[in-house]
Write a protein that holds these residues in place. Structure first.
Motif, PDB file in Angstrom:
ATOM      1  N   ARG A 255      -3.928 -11.845  12.135  1.00  0.00           N
ATOM      2  CA  ARG A 255      -3.312 -10.791  11.333  1.00  0.00           C
ATOM      3  C   ARG A 255      -3.722  -9.406  11.809  1.00  0.00           C
ATOM      4  NH1 ARG A 255       0.415 -13.829  10.083  1.00  0.00           N
ATOM      5  NH2 ARG A 255       1.368 -11.813  10.181  1.00  0.00           N
TER       6      ARG A 255
ATOM      7  N   ARG B  33      10.732 -16.918  24.148  1.00  0.00           N
ATOM      8  CA  ARG B  33      11.599 -17.142  22.978  1.00  0.00           C
ATOM      9  C   ARG B  33      12.231 -18.536  23.071  1.00  0.00           C
ATOM     10  NH1 ARG B  33      11.475 -12.435  20.286  1.00  0.00           N
ATOM     11  NH2 ARG B  33      12.609 -13.487  18.639  1.00  0.00           N
TER      12      ARG B  33
ATOM     13  N   GLY C  87      11.160 -13.807   9.867  1.00  0.00           N
ATOM     14  CA  GLY C  87      11.074 -13.343  11.250  1.00  0.00           C
ATOM     15  C   GLY C  87      11.916 -12.129  11.568  1.00  0.00           C
TER      16      GLY C  87
ATOM     17  N   LYS D 141       8.536  -8.865   3.699  1.00  0.00           N
ATOM     18  CA  LYS D 141       9.185 -10.176   3.871  1.00  0.00           C
ATOM     19  C   LYS D 141       8.182 -11.338   3.842  1.00  0.00           C
ATOM     20  CE  LYS D 141       9.647  -9.423   8.750  1.00  0.00           C
ATOM     21  NZ  LYS D 141       8.735 -10.384   9.350  1.00  0.00           N
TER      22      LYS D 141
ATOM     23  N   ARG E  93       2.426 -14.214  17.613  1.00  0.00           N
ATOM     24  CA  ARG E  93       1.049 -13.703  17.625  1.00  0.00           C
ATOM     25  C   ARG E  93       0.122 -14.685  18.344  1.00  0.00           C
ATOM     26  NH1 ARG E  93      -0.331  -9.709  13.509  1.00  0.00           N
ATOM     27  NH2 ARG E  93       1.627  -8.898  12.681  1.00  0.00           N
TER      28      ARG E  93
ATOM     29  N   ALA F 224       3.914 -15.529  13.329  1.00  0.00           N
ATOM     30  CA  ALA F 224       2.604 -16.129  13.647  1.00  0.00           C
ATOM     31  C   ALA F 224       2.669 -16.835  14.996  1.00  0.00           C
ATOM     32  CB  ALA F 224       2.185 -17.103  12.554  1.00  0.00           C
TER      33      ALA F 224
ATOM     34  N   ARG G 139      14.852  -4.475  22.394  1.00  0.00           N
ATOM     35  CA  ARG G 139      14.741  -5.478  23.465  1.00  0.00           C
ATOM     36  C   ARG G 139      16.088  -6.169  23.678  1.00  0.00           C
ATOM     37  NH1 ARG G 139      11.198  -8.972  19.594  1.00  0.00           N
ATOM     38  NH2 ARG G 139      12.855 -10.085  18.545  1.00  0.00           N
TER      39      ARG G 139
HETATM   40  O1   DC Z   1       6.196 -10.612  11.659  1.00  0.00           O
HETATM   41  P1   DC Z   1       5.024 -10.294  12.545  1.00  0.00           P
HETATM   42  O2   DC Z   1       4.528  -8.871  12.382  1.00  0.00           O
HETATM   43  O3   DC Z   1       3.917 -11.288  12.422  1.00  0.00           O
HETATM   44  O4   DC Z   1       5.589 -10.408  14.052  1.00  0.00           O
HETATM   45  C1   DC Z   1       4.791 -10.062  15.164  1.00  0.00           C
HETATM   46  C2   DC Z   1       5.691  -9.709  16.356  1.00  0.00           C
HETATM   47  O5   DC Z   1       6.369 -10.876  16.795  1.00  0.00           O
HETATM   48  C3   DC Z   1       6.768  -8.678  16.062  1.00  0.00           C
HETATM   49  O6   DC Z   1       6.398  -7.399  16.521  1.00  0.00           O
HETATM   50  C4   DC Z   1       7.970  -9.143  16.836  1.00  0.00           C
HETATM   51  C5   DC Z   1       7.700 -10.582  17.157  1.00  0.00           C
HETATM   52  N1   DC Z   1       8.616 -11.503  16.469  1.00  0.00           N
HETATM   53  C6   DC Z   1       9.817 -11.777  17.082  1.00  0.00           C
HETATM   54  O7   DC Z   1      10.128 -11.189  18.113  1.00  0.00           O
HETATM   55  N2   DC Z   1      10.663 -12.689  16.528  1.00  0.00           N
HETATM   56  C7   DC Z   1      10.355 -13.298  15.385  1.00  0.00           C
HETATM   57  N3   DC Z   1      11.195 -14.186  14.863  1.00  0.00           N
HETATM   58  C8   DC Z   1       9.133 -13.008  14.726  1.00  0.00           C
HETATM   59  C9   DC Z   1       8.276 -12.086  15.305  1.00  0.00           C
END
Ligand code: DC
Length: 233
Positions: A97, A115, A135, A21, A44, A41, A193
């Motif tokens: 990353r 969130r 996401g 994605k 992260r 990001a 979750r």
């Molecule tokens: O897409 P990514 O691998 O960079 O996302 C890292 C973590 O962030 C992923 O394990 C779950 C969380 N995440 C989330 O809960 N909601 C989002 N919209 C994007 C990422």
């Protein structure tokens, strides 16, 4: 209601890590000349900031305060290259990353206050001429009114292979079994979750990218976007 998304065209691409994605979103945003939101990001960054400042990931209020006050700037990269991310004036693109920051992100992402703190910041990305949002909960929560919603998947095995290839290309050592296990743990946490779990929106179009080249996925999604928003292909 998600404010403004009836005016600003929004495409949401949700799915697990390694589904392709990130690259798809970059290709689409570049092709359409639209903005790009890499919401992962942000999670992260929050995970890294908490780690650096020794804030316990159990301390929801403090982690949420970090999320609300992130001083961050995104600078779009070439397709296939990650977006440059500047946190507190420092380029953290590489650290962001890493497998470790992904793991930290997945842990802070379970916290509802985190969130909530990131919600407005994400919605502010929806400006003209349009937005491609990458996401887990873009189509279900953040941009629930988006015109086009995609849920991109691939088998855990294929995603581990893709990640191994990326890491090898960067000269990093790779253990495929460990990568697969980490992907499965993260999938489990993200989809189980309580708040905004990883799941397709009821009106999302599902695409399984296992065995598909990214160009093929891009063409399929572009066709949907072009039809829906009447933009040229
Ligand atoms: O897409 P990514 O691998 O960079 O996302 C890292 C973590 O962030 C992923 O394990 C779950 C969380 N995440 C989330 O809960 N909601 C989002 N919209 C994007 C990422």
């Amino acid at each position: 209601m998600t404010e403004g998304t009836d005016i600003v065209p929004v495409v949401t691409i949700d799915g697990p890590s390694g589904s392709g994605k990130g690259t798809l979103c970059q290709m689409l945003a570049r092709h359409l000349g639209w903005h790009l939101l890499d919401s992962g990001a942000l999670y992260r960054l929050v995970g890294m900031a908490a780690d650096q400042r020794k804030v316990s990931l159990d301390n929801e209020a403090e982690v949420a305060a970090l999320a609300g006050n992130l001083d961050v700037e995104f600078i779009a990269g070439e397709v296939g290259e990650p977006t440059k991310v500047i946190l507190d004036g420092e380029d953290v693109s590489t650290a962001l990353r890493s497998e470790r920051s992904g793991h930290l992100a997945s842990q802070v992402a379970v916290l509802p206050a985190v969130r909530a703190a990131l919600l407005k910041r994400q919605r502010d990305f929806a400006t003209q001429p349009g937005l491609v949002a990458d996401g887990r909960d873009m189509g279900t929560v953040v941009f629930a009114d988006a015109g086009v919603k995609i849920f991109l998947t691939a088998s855990a095995e294929e995603r581990a292979q893709r990640r191994a290839k990326q890491l090898k290309a960067k000269g990093e050592s790779v253990n495929l079994a460990t990568l697969l296990e980490e992907i499965q743990i993260r999938d489990e946490r993200d989809s189980q979750r309580e708040h905004a779990p990883l799941k397709p929106a009821a009106d999302a179009k599902r695409i399984d990218s296992s065995g598909l080249g990214i160009d093929e996925v891009f063409q399929r999604v572009l066709a949907m976007v072009s039809t829906h928003f009447a933009v040229s292909k």
